[in-house]
Motif scaffolding. Structure first.
Motif, PDB file in Angstrom:
ATOM      1  N   LEU A  12       0.838  -1.199   0.000  1.00  0.00           N
ATOM      2  CA  LEU A  12       0.000   0.000   0.000  1.00  0.00           C
ATOM      3  C   LEU A  12       0.878   1.256   0.000  1.00  0.00           C
ATOM      4  CD1 LEU A  12      -3.166   0.625   2.070  1.00  0.00           C
ATOM      5  CD2 LEU A  12      -1.396   2.335   1.974  1.00  0.00           C
ATOM      6  N   TYR A  13       1.930   1.270   0.818  1.00  0.00           N
ATOM      7  CA  TYR A  13       2.866   2.405   0.878  1.00  0.00           C
ATOM      8  C   TYR A  13       3.376   2.720  -0.532  1.00  0.00           C
ATOM      9  CZ  TYR A  13       7.178   4.927   2.282  1.00  0.00           C
ATOM     10  OH  TYR A  13       8.197   5.849   2.431  1.00  0.00           O
ATOM     11  N   GLU A  14       3.917   1.712  -1.210  1.00  0.00           N
ATOM     12  CA  GLU A  14       4.490   1.960  -2.533  1.00  0.00           C
ATOM     13  C   GLU A  14       3.431   2.383  -3.539  1.00  0.00           C
ATOM     14  OE1 GLU A  14       7.587   0.287  -5.861  1.00  0.00           O
ATOM     15  OE2 GLU A  14       7.034  -1.057  -4.224  1.00  0.00           O
ATOM     16  N   ALA A  15       2.275   1.738  -3.524  1.00  0.00           N
ATOM     17  CA  ALA A  15       1.202   2.112  -4.457  1.00  0.00           C
ATOM     18  C   ALA A  15       0.748   3.547  -4.214  1.00  0.00           C
ATOM     19  CB  ALA A  15       0.027   1.153  -4.320  1.00  0.00           C
ATOM     20  N   SER A  16       0.656   3.939  -2.951  1.00  0.00           N
ATOM     21  CA  SER A  16       0.251   5.297  -2.613  1.00  0.00           C
ATOM     22  C   SER A  16       1.270   6.313  -3.123  1.00  0.00           C
ATOM     23  CB  SER A  16       0.067   5.415  -1.096  1.00  0.00           C
ATOM     24  OG  SER A  16      -0.332   6.719  -0.740  1.00  0.00           O
ATOM     25  N   VAL A  17       2.541   6.043  -2.866  1.00  0.00           N
ATOM     26  CA  VAL A  17       3.596   6.953  -3.336  1.00  0.00           C
ATOM     27  C   VAL A  17       3.540   7.075  -4.855  1.00  0.00           C
ATOM     28  CG1 VAL A  17       6.100   7.222  -3.594  1.00  0.00           C
ATOM     29  CG2 VAL A  17       5.124   6.590  -1.364  1.00  0.00           C
ATOM     30  N   ARG A  18       3.490   5.942  -5.525  1.00  0.00           N
ATOM     31  CA  ARG A  18       3.570   5.956  -7.000  1.00  0.00           C
ATOM     32  C   ARG A  18       2.313   6.533  -7.656  1.00  0.00           C
ATOM     33  NH1 ARG A  18       8.079   4.178  -8.949  1.00  0.00           N
ATOM     34  NH2 ARG A  18       9.359   2.707  -7.790  1.00  0.00           N
ATOM     35  N   TRP A  26      11.398   8.478  -3.614  1.00  0.00           N
ATOM     36  CA  TRP A  26      10.521   8.267  -2.464  1.00  0.00           C
ATOM     37  C   TRP A  26      10.130   6.792  -2.355  1.00  0.00           C
ATOM     38  CZ3 TRP A  26       5.276  11.372  -2.136  1.00  0.00           C
ATOM     39  CH2 TRP A  26       4.648  11.133  -0.906  1.00  0.00           C
ATOM     40  N   ALA A  27       9.750   6.192  -3.473  1.00  0.00           N
ATOM     41  CA  ALA A  27       9.351   4.773  -3.466  1.00  0.00           C
ATOM     42  C   ALA A  27      10.506   3.871  -3.036  1.00  0.00           C
ATOM     43  CB  ALA A  27       8.821   4.368  -4.834  1.00  0.00           C
ATOM     44  N   SER A  28      11.742   4.311  -3.261  1.00  0.00           N
ATOM     45  CA  SER A  28      12.899   3.505  -2.837  1.00  0.00           C
ATOM     46  C   SER A  28      12.957   3.373  -1.321  1.00  0.00           C
ATOM     47  CB  SER A  28      14.202   4.108  -3.372  1.00  0.00           C
ATOM     48  OG  SER A  28      14.595   5.248  -2.613  1.00  0.00           O
ATOM     49  N   LEU A  29      12.223   4.217  -0.602  1.00  0.00           N
ATOM     50  CA  LEU A  29      12.186   4.173   0.859  1.00  0.00           C
ATOM     51  C   LEU A  29      11.094   3.238   1.391  1.00  0.00           C
ATOM     52  CD1 LEU A  29      12.531   8.003   1.586  1.00  0.00           C
ATOM     53  CD2 LEU A  29      14.348   6.269   1.513  1.00  0.00           C
ATOM     54  N   THR A  30      10.355   2.573   0.494  1.00  0.00           N
ATOM     55  CA  THR A  30       9.272   1.690   0.925  1.00  0.00           C
ATOM     56  C   THR A  30       9.803   0.654   1.908  1.00  0.00           C
ATOM     57  OG1 THR A  30       8.119   1.941  -1.183  1.00  0.00           O
ATOM     58  CG2 THR A  30       7.524   0.033   0.159  1.00  0.00           C
ATOM     59  N   PRO A  31       9.250   0.628   3.113  1.00  0.00           N
ATOM     60  CA  PRO A  31       9.708  -0.374   4.077  1.00  0.00           C
ATOM     61  C   PRO A  31       9.199  -1.769   3.704  1.00  0.00           C
ATOM     62  CG  PRO A  31       7.966   0.976   5.027  1.00  0.00           C
ATOM     63  CD  PRO A  31       8.259   1.542   3.675  1.00  0.00           C
ATOM     64  N   ALA A  48       7.944  -5.622   4.557  1.00  0.00           N
ATOM     65  CA  ALA A  48       7.004  -6.124   5.560  1.00  0.00           C
ATOM     66  C   ALA A  48       7.726  -6.369   6.883  1.00  0.00           C
ATOM     67  CB  ALA A  48       6.333  -7.404   5.061  1.00  0.00           C
ATOM     68  N   ASP A  49       8.920  -6.969   6.829  1.00  0.00           N
ATOM     69  CA  ASP A  49       9.678  -7.226   8.059  1.00  0.00           C
ATOM     70  C   ASP A  49      10.063  -5.927   8.754  1.00  0.00           C
ATOM     71  OD1 ASP A  49       9.498  -9.971   7.786  1.00  0.00           O
ATOM     72  OD2 ASP A  49      11.502 -10.180   6.905  1.00  0.00           O
ATOM     73  N   ALA A  50      10.460  -4.928   7.975  1.00  0.00           N
ATOM     74  CA  ALA A  50      10.829  -3.635   8.573  1.00  0.00           C
ATOM     75  C   ALA A  50       9.613  -2.976   9.222  1.00  0.00           C
ATOM     76  CB  ALA A  50      11.439  -2.719   7.521  1.00  0.00           C
ATOM     77  N   LEU A  51       8.477  -3.020   8.544  1.00  0.00           N
ATOM     78  CA  LEU A  51       7.262  -2.450   9.123  1.00  0.00           C
ATOM     79  C   LEU A  51       6.898  -3.149  10.425  1.00  0.00           C
ATOM     80  CD1 LEU A  51       4.905  -1.796   6.082  1.00  0.00           C
ATOM     81  CD2 LEU A  51       5.690  -0.115   7.739  1.00  0.00           C
ATOM     82  N   ASP A  52       6.959  -4.454  10.425  1.00  0.00           N
ATOM     83  CA  ASP A  52       6.620  -5.189  11.638  1.00  0.00           C
ATOM     84  C   ASP A  52       7.636  -4.880  12.748  1.00  0.00           C
ATOM     85  OD1 ASP A  52       4.655  -7.000  12.758  1.00  0.00           O
ATOM     86  OD2 ASP A  52       6.328  -8.402  12.970  1.00  0.00           O
ATOM     87  N   TYR A 112      -0.611   6.660   5.186  1.00  0.00           N
ATOM     88  CA  TYR A 112      -0.762   6.317   3.774  1.00  0.00           C
ATOM     89  C   TYR A 112      -2.150   5.749   3.530  1.00  0.00           C
ATOM     90  CZ  TYR A 112       4.110   7.248   2.987  1.00  0.00           C
ATOM     91  OH  TYR A 112       5.310   7.895   2.875  1.00  0.00           O
ATOM     92  N   VAL A 113      -2.699   6.098   2.370  1.00  0.00           N
ATOM     93  CA  VAL A 113      -4.017   5.633   1.940  1.00  0.00           C
ATOM     94  C   VAL A 113      -3.850   4.953   0.592  1.00  0.00           C
ATOM     95  CG1 VAL A 113      -6.329   6.394   1.239  1.00  0.00           C
ATOM     96  CG2 VAL A 113      -5.202   7.452   3.208  1.00  0.00           C
ATOM     97  N   SER A 114      -4.560   3.867   0.386  1.00  0.00           N
ATOM     98  CA  SER A 114      -4.485   3.179  -0.902  1.00  0.00           C
ATOM     99  C   SER A 114      -5.078   4.079  -1.987  1.00  0.00           C
ATOM    100  CB  SER A 114      -5.228   1.845  -0.853  1.00  0.00           C
ATOM    101  OG  SER A 114      -6.619   2.059  -0.844  1.00  0.00           O
TER     102      SER A 114
END
Length: 157
Positions: free
Chosen positions: A21-27, A42-47, A49-53, A86-88
């Motif tokens: 969702l983060y990456e889709a929202s950014v893009r 900006w999208a290169s900063l997408t965390p 799943a493991d980093a988010l958790d 972030y929002v989808s």
């Protein structure tokens, strides 16, 4: 998206969906206000799943908005810093960010925060302003050598 909008606490099983969702929202949504080079940086900063958790270990509150599926999320650190909102793309304009912010504002005093503050993208700035956040300053910086900016915003609680 259709259906009722609700907010619930984060569950570890959400991590992969939130990363996507983060990456889709950014893009998609970020492309309204930033150049292609800025979006790629900006999208290169997408965390992951493991980093988010893993970020959940610092005591933050993560709320997830759900309609038919995950529509957005917000991370609030104990001091009131909104680290992520972030929002989808499919849920943009449906009140998801507003409800996430309202819920975070109601919960923040429970952790001792007397204000919420964030670094809002150009895209998110109007959402924060509609919720009563003041713009403090424009922040210019670089990501992967690409100039980009956001806005320091805050709201006393």
């Amino acid at each position: 998206m259709s259906g009722d909008l609700s907010i619930r606490p984060y569950q570890p099983a959400d991590a992969a969906a939130l990363s996507a969702l983060y990456e889709a929202s950014v893009r998609t949504l970020g492309a309204r206000d930033y150049s292609a080079a800025q979006i790629d940086a900006w999208a290169s900063l997408t965390p992951t799943a493991d980093a988010l958790d893993g970020r959940m270990q610092d005591g933050r509150t993560r709320l997830v908005a759900v309609m038919d599926n995950i529509a957005g999320f917000i991370d609030v650190e104990p001091d009131g810093h909104i680290d992520l909102l972030y929002v989808s793309p499919e849920a943009a304009g449906l009140g998801v960010a507003r409800l996430l912010l309202e819920t975070a504002e109601a919960l923040a005093p429970l952790s001792g925060a007397d204000r919420l503050y964030a670094e809002a993208s150009e895209t998110a700035r109007p959402v924060f302003e509609r919720r009563g956040y003041s713009v403090i300053a424009r922040r210019d910086f670089e990501v992967a050598g690409v100039p980009i900016h956001n806005w320091a915003v805050e709201k006393p609680l």
